[in-house]
Design a protein around this motif. Structure first.
Motif, PDB file in Angstrom:
ATOM      1  N   PHE A 140       0.829  -1.205   0.000  1.00  0.00           N
ATOM      2  CA  PHE A 140       0.000   0.000   0.000  1.00  0.00           C
ATOM      3  C   PHE A 140       0.858   1.247   0.000  1.00  0.00           C
ATOM      4  O   PHE A 140       1.719   1.436   0.854  1.00  0.00           O
ATOM      5  N   GLY A 141       0.613   2.096  -0.992  1.00  0.00           N
ATOM      6  CA  GLY A 141       1.253   3.398  -1.107  1.00  0.00           C
ATOM      7  C   GLY A 141       0.185   4.410  -1.447  1.00  0.00           C
ATOM      8  O   GLY A 141      -1.015   4.110  -1.425  1.00  0.00           O
ATOM      9  N   LYS A 142       0.599   5.606  -1.789  1.00  0.00           N
ATOM     10  CA  LYS A 142      -0.350   6.687  -2.068  1.00  0.00           C
ATOM     11  C   LYS A 142      -1.290   6.342  -3.226  1.00  0.00           C
ATOM     12  O   LYS A 142      -2.493   6.585  -3.147  1.00  0.00           O
ATOM     13  N   ASN A 143      -0.742   5.784  -4.313  1.00  0.00           N
ATOM     14  CA  ASN A 143      -1.577   5.457  -5.467  1.00  0.00           C
ATOM     15  C   ASN A 143      -2.608   4.385  -5.135  1.00  0.00           C
ATOM     16  O   ASN A 143      -3.779   4.501  -5.514  1.00  0.00           O
ATOM     17  N   THR A 144      -2.175   3.341  -4.442  1.00  0.00           N
ATOM     18  CA  THR A 144      -3.089   2.253  -4.100  1.00  0.00           C
ATOM     19  C   THR A 144      -4.197   2.747  -3.183  1.00  0.00           C
ATOM     20  O   THR A 144      -5.371   2.431  -3.385  1.00  0.00           O
ATOM     21  N   VAL A 145      -3.831   3.544  -2.197  1.00  0.00           N
ATOM     22  CA  VAL A 145      -4.838   4.070  -1.268  1.00  0.00           C
ATOM     23  C   VAL A 145      -5.790   5.013  -1.993  1.00  0.00           C
ATOM     24  O   VAL A 145      -6.995   5.004  -1.736  1.00  0.00           O
ATOM     25  N   ALA A 146      -5.282   5.804  -2.927  1.00  0.00           N
ATOM     26  CA  ALA A 146      -6.149   6.703  -3.695  1.00  0.00           C
ATOM     27  C   ALA A 146      -7.172   5.908  -4.503  1.00  0.00           C
ATOM     28  O   ALA A 146      -8.358   6.252  -4.528  1.00  0.00           O
ATOM     29  N   LYS A 147      -6.731   4.832  -5.156  1.00  0.00           N
ATOM     30  CA  LYS A 147      -7.654   3.974  -5.911  1.00  0.00           C
ATOM     31  C   LYS A 147      -8.681   3.342  -4.981  1.00  0.00           C
ATOM     32  O   LYS A 147      -9.870   3.273  -5.299  1.00  0.00           O
ATOM     33  N   LEU A 148      -8.207   2.903  -3.830  1.00  0.00           N
ATOM     34  CA  LEU A 148      -9.092   2.261  -2.861  1.00  0.00           C
ATOM     35  C   LEU A 148     -10.120   3.252  -2.320  1.00  0.00           C
ATOM     36  O   LEU A 148     -11.312   2.932  -2.231  1.00  0.00           O
ATOM     37  N   LYS A 149      -9.701   4.466  -2.009  1.00  0.00           N
ATOM     38  CA  LYS A 149     -10.618   5.480  -1.497  1.00  0.00           C
ATOM     39  C   LYS A 149     -11.683   5.838  -2.535  1.00  0.00           C
ATOM     40  O   LYS A 149     -12.853   6.020  -2.186  1.00  0.00           O
ATOM     41  N   THR A 150     -11.277   5.926  -3.799  1.00  0.00           N
ATOM     42  CA  THR A 150     -12.238   6.218  -4.863  1.00  0.00           C
ATOM     43  C   THR A 150     -13.281   5.114  -4.947  1.00  0.00           C
ATOM     44  O   THR A 150     -14.485   5.385  -5.018  1.00  0.00           O
ATOM     45  N   TYR A 151     -12.827   3.869  -4.913  1.00  0.00           N
ATOM     46  CA  TYR A 151     -13.740   2.730  -4.985  1.00  0.00           C
ATOM     47  C   TYR A 151     -14.656   2.694  -3.761  1.00  0.00           C
ATOM     48  O   TYR A 151     -15.861   2.461  -3.880  1.00  0.00           O
ATOM     49  N   MET A 152     -14.102   2.966  -2.590  1.00  0.00           N
ATOM     50  CA  MET A 152     -14.906   2.979  -1.366  1.00  0.00           C
ATOM     51  C   MET A 152     -15.963   4.081  -1.437  1.00  0.00           C
ATOM     52  O   MET A 152     -17.111   3.862  -1.067  1.00  0.00           O
ATOM     53  N   LYS A 153     -15.565   5.262  -1.920  1.00  0.00           N
ATOM     54  CA  LYS A 153     -16.507   6.386  -2.013  1.00  0.00           C
ATOM     55  C   LYS A 153     -17.661   6.045  -2.951  1.00  0.00           C
ATOM     56  O   LYS A 153     -18.816   6.364  -2.662  1.00  0.00           O
ATOM     57  N   GLU A 154     -17.349   5.387  -4.080  1.00  0.00           N
ATOM     58  CA  GLU A 154     -18.389   4.966  -5.024  1.00  0.00           C
ATOM     59  C   GLU A 154     -19.394   4.028  -4.362  1.00  0.00           C
ATOM     60  O   GLU A 154     -20.557   3.980  -4.754  1.00  0.00           O
ATOM     61  N   ASN A 155     -18.924   3.282  -3.360  1.00  0.00           N
ATOM     62  CA  ASN A 155     -19.794   2.331  -2.654  1.00  0.00           C
ATOM     63  C   ASN A 155     -20.241   2.865  -1.294  1.00  0.00           C
ATOM     64  O   ASN A 155     -20.754   2.112  -0.472  1.00  0.00           O
ATOM     65  N   GLN A 156     -20.023   4.162  -1.062  1.00  0.00           N
ATOM     66  CA  GLN A 156     -20.444   4.854   0.157  1.00  0.00           C
ATOM     67  C   GLN A 156     -19.913   4.198   1.427  1.00  0.00           C
ATOM     68  O   GLN A 156     -20.622   4.034   2.426  1.00  0.00           O
ATOM     69  N   VAL A 157     -18.640   3.825   1.367  1.00  0.00           N
ATOM     70  CA  VAL A 157     -17.929   3.250   2.508  1.00  0.00           C
ATOM     71  C   VAL A 157     -16.676   4.091   2.704  1.00  0.00           C
ATOM     72  O   VAL A 157     -16.055   4.511   1.729  1.00  0.00           O
ATOM     73  N   PHE A 158     -16.308   4.328   3.976  1.00  0.00           N
ATOM     74  CA  PHE A 158     -15.168   5.200   4.245  1.00  0.00           C
ATOM     75  C   PHE A 158     -14.295   4.601   5.341  1.00  0.00           C
ATOM     76  O   PHE A 158     -14.765   3.802   6.167  1.00  0.00           O
ATOM     77  N   PHE A 159     -13.013   4.997   5.353  1.00  0.00           N
ATOM     78  CA  PHE A 159     -12.124   4.585   6.432  1.00  0.00           C
ATOM     79  C   PHE A 159     -12.611   5.194   7.738  1.00  0.00           C
ATOM     80  O   PHE A 159     -13.219   6.256   7.739  1.00  0.00           O
ATOM     81  N   LYS A 160     -12.288   4.532   8.851  1.00  0.00           N
ATOM     82  CA  LYS A 160     -12.641   5.123  10.145  1.00  0.00           C
ATOM     83  C   LYS A 160     -11.732   6.302  10.396  1.00  0.00           C
ATOM     84  O   LYS A 160     -10.634   6.408   9.849  1.00  0.00           O
ATOM     85  N   GLU A 161     -12.195   7.212  11.206  1.00  0.00           N
ATOM     86  CA  GLU A 161     -11.410   8.401  11.550  1.00  0.00           C
ATOM     87  C   GLU A 161     -10.270   7.985  12.468  1.00  0.00           C
ATOM     88  O   GLU A 161     -10.448   7.152  13.347  1.00  0.00           O
ATOM     89  N   ALA A 162      -9.114   8.601  12.278  1.00  0.00           N
ATOM     90  CA  ALA A 162      -7.921   8.246  13.064  1.00  0.00           C
ATOM     91  C   ALA A 162      -8.013   8.687  14.496  1.00  0.00           C
ATOM     92  O   ALA A 162      -8.733   9.416  14.964  1.00  0.00           O
TER      93      ALA A 162
END
Length: 79
Positions: free
Chosen positions: A57-79
């Motif tokens: 996992f790096g910046k690009n992978t996390v960016a792709k993952l966040k985009t996919y999660m947003k499309e499915n209305q799922v988000f990482f938990k707050e730190a």
């Protein structure tokens, strides 16, 4: 005579590898599998910082993952 790729794929097929297939690279998917993360719901139990610490996992992978999660209305938990 060599085997066709379809025959090799059929033998090596594993349905667990379908989670995020085509979204992020295999090393990152394998890291999630090691952590027993096999759904977006389980992924949402982690913060972005925790996921960034996993191998693959790096910046690009996390960016792709966040985009996919947003499309499915799922988000990482707050730190």
């Amino acid at each position: 005579m060599s085997k066709s790729l379809n025959a090799v794929y059929a033998v090596n097929y594993d349905s667990k590898e379908e989670f995020l297939h085509g979204i992020i690279a295999f090393p990152a998917r394998r890291a999630l599998e090691r952590e027993k993360i096999d759904s977006l719901e389980k992924l949402s139990d982690y913060s972005e910082k925790e996921i960034m610490q996993l191998h693959g996992f790096g910046k690009n992978t996390v960016a792709k993952l966040k985009t996919y999660m947003k499309e499915n209305q799922v988000f990482f938990k707050e730190a």
